[in-house]
Scaffold this active site. Sequence first.
Site, PDB file in Angstrom:
ATOM      1  N   TRP A  64     -32.344 -10.468   6.066  1.00 24.81           N
ATOM      2  CA  TRP A  64     -31.629  -9.552   5.173  1.00 24.81           C
ATOM      3  C   TRP A  64     -30.129  -9.842   5.307  1.00 24.81           C
ATOM      4  O   TRP A  64     -29.615  -9.907   6.429  1.00 24.81           O
ATOM      5  CB  TRP A  64     -31.956  -8.111   5.584  1.00 24.81           C
ATOM      6  CG  TRP A  64     -31.283  -7.058   4.771  1.00 24.81           C
ATOM      7  CD1 TRP A  64     -31.190  -7.002   3.405  1.00 24.81           C
ATOM      8  CD2 TRP A  64     -30.620  -5.890   5.276  1.00 24.81           C
ATOM      9  NE1 TRP A  64     -30.505  -5.868   3.031  1.00 24.81           N
ATOM     10  CE2 TRP A  64     -30.148  -5.171   4.161  1.00 24.81           C
ATOM     11  CE3 TRP A  64     -30.390  -5.385   6.558  1.00 24.81           C
ATOM     12  CZ2 TRP A  64     -29.446  -3.970   4.287  1.00 24.81           C
ATOM     13  CZ3 TRP A  64     -29.704  -4.190   6.688  1.00 24.81           C
ATOM     14  CH2 TRP A  64     -29.249  -3.490   5.564  1.00 24.81           C
TER      15      TRP A  64
ATOM     16  N   ASP B 232     -36.661  -3.951  13.281  1.00 24.48           N
ATOM     17  CA  ASP B 232     -36.267  -3.331  12.022  1.00 24.48           C
ATOM     18  C   ASP B 232     -37.540  -3.063  11.228  1.00 24.48           C
ATOM     19  O   ASP B 232     -38.172  -3.986  10.713  1.00 24.48           O
ATOM     20  CB  ASP B 232     -35.324  -4.262  11.257  1.00 24.48           C
ATOM     21  CG  ASP B 232     -34.730  -3.603  10.017  1.00 24.48           C
ATOM     22  OD1 ASP B 232     -35.059  -2.440   9.741  1.00 24.48           O
ATOM     23  OD2 ASP B 232     -33.936  -4.266   9.323  1.00 24.48           O
TER      24      ASP B 232
ATOM     25  N   LYS C 118     -37.936   3.460   1.596  1.00 19.81           N
ATOM     26  CA  LYS C 118     -38.898   2.767   0.754  1.00 19.81           C
ATOM     27  C   LYS C 118     -40.249   3.474   0.732  1.00 19.81           C
ATOM     28  O   LYS C 118     -40.817   3.708  -0.325  1.00 19.81           O
ATOM     29  CB  LYS C 118     -39.087   1.322   1.227  1.00 19.81           C
ATOM     30  CG  LYS C 118     -37.905   0.410   0.944  1.00 19.81           C
ATOM     31  CD  LYS C 118     -36.837   0.537   2.001  1.00 19.81           C
ATOM     32  CE  LYS C 118     -35.694  -0.448   1.773  1.00 19.81           C
ATOM     33  NZ  LYS C 118     -34.607  -0.263   2.764  1.00 19.81           N
TER      34      LYS C 118
END
Length: 392
Positions: free
Chosen positions: A128, A209, A244
């Site tokens: 990311w 993460d 999300k």
Amino acid sequence: MFEQLNSRPADSLLALIKAFQADDRSGKIDLGVGVYRDAMGRTPVMRAVKAAEQFLLENQDSKKYLGPEGDLQFVHLLEPIIFGNAPKFAHRLVGIQTPGGSGALRLGAELIQAANPSAKVLLGIPSWPNHAPIFTSARLAVKDYAFVDLASQQVKFESVIAALSSAGEGDVVLLHGCCHNPTGIDFTMEQWQEITDLLVAHRLVPFIDLAYQGLGDGLEQDAAPTRMILDAVDEALIAYSCDKNFGLYRERVGALYVMARNGNDLGKAESNMAALARVNWSMPPDHGAAVVRTILESPEMTAMWRAELDEMCQRINGNRSALAAASADLAFISRQRGLFSNLSMPKETAVALRANHGIYMADSGRMNLAGMQPADAGAIVAALRAEGCLRS
């Protein structure tokens, strides 16, 4: 004072949003910004979230501060979802609410800097794009290594093993718990076991993460690597995002968990987390965490949320299957998980896909598979073929 500043480049994804909106072609397809979209192309508010918000509207009786730790009931109710019921490491965990998963990453980075400023952060590439800046902004050294070969769409596992094997005791390893962003390529469980063994042998600290739990193979399956690692190591950090899997993007809902070796270390970590949060954002925003807490306090709302999350997961994987079936060259997409896959292409090809075909994706070749419909697979494959991205 501001005369001394240098201008920074505009965010490329924001520019992509504006370009897509300005495109008046009827067949345009948005594979750019990383949000879930349903079969109507919307990013809806989940039914469970609406129900929780209605409950809060009618029953919430105060907007007073909760403190720098945020809503600790929210933090605790997430624990069985992330870590399972009664894990053996539960007594060594402490958590704090953060503004999204990004806030959790930043708070974790500052905690590492306070505890061991000489620690290096090992980061697999590609990753990311905000990962490295978060750690370097916290004055930590980032050491990257090759994680995936985009041309072959394969993990470069020898590179992963070499990087971990050469790391020093106390160094931190950033790991995507599931649904790797940007590639969608996750380790196998056998590979996760090898990584876990190396973390233990070299006394490395995993920083996991976990931003897409439930959008890969389901809540339990997506948490399995995290639980495997935490069963084995002495210390760890876990950055969690509800943006999300609860569809709460703009509410910024996250948590940072720390696992320590003993109660004394845990207490010191907890006090430092609160102090660092206090000087960063003082108190985290409440609404999104209150929504998640309300859902998880209600068996009925929890069942509704889980059913909706399963629908989202099935839709994403259905899109993957449709695209993979449209071209043998894209068969790998059906084996990947989460919102993203990352094709191997230069920026010029991504620009050509937008200009010539109305197919919008990041300049890096990252595609958000949740942005398409199964019926779009043919148009996407035709565009990729026209721009020389596919062999046949």
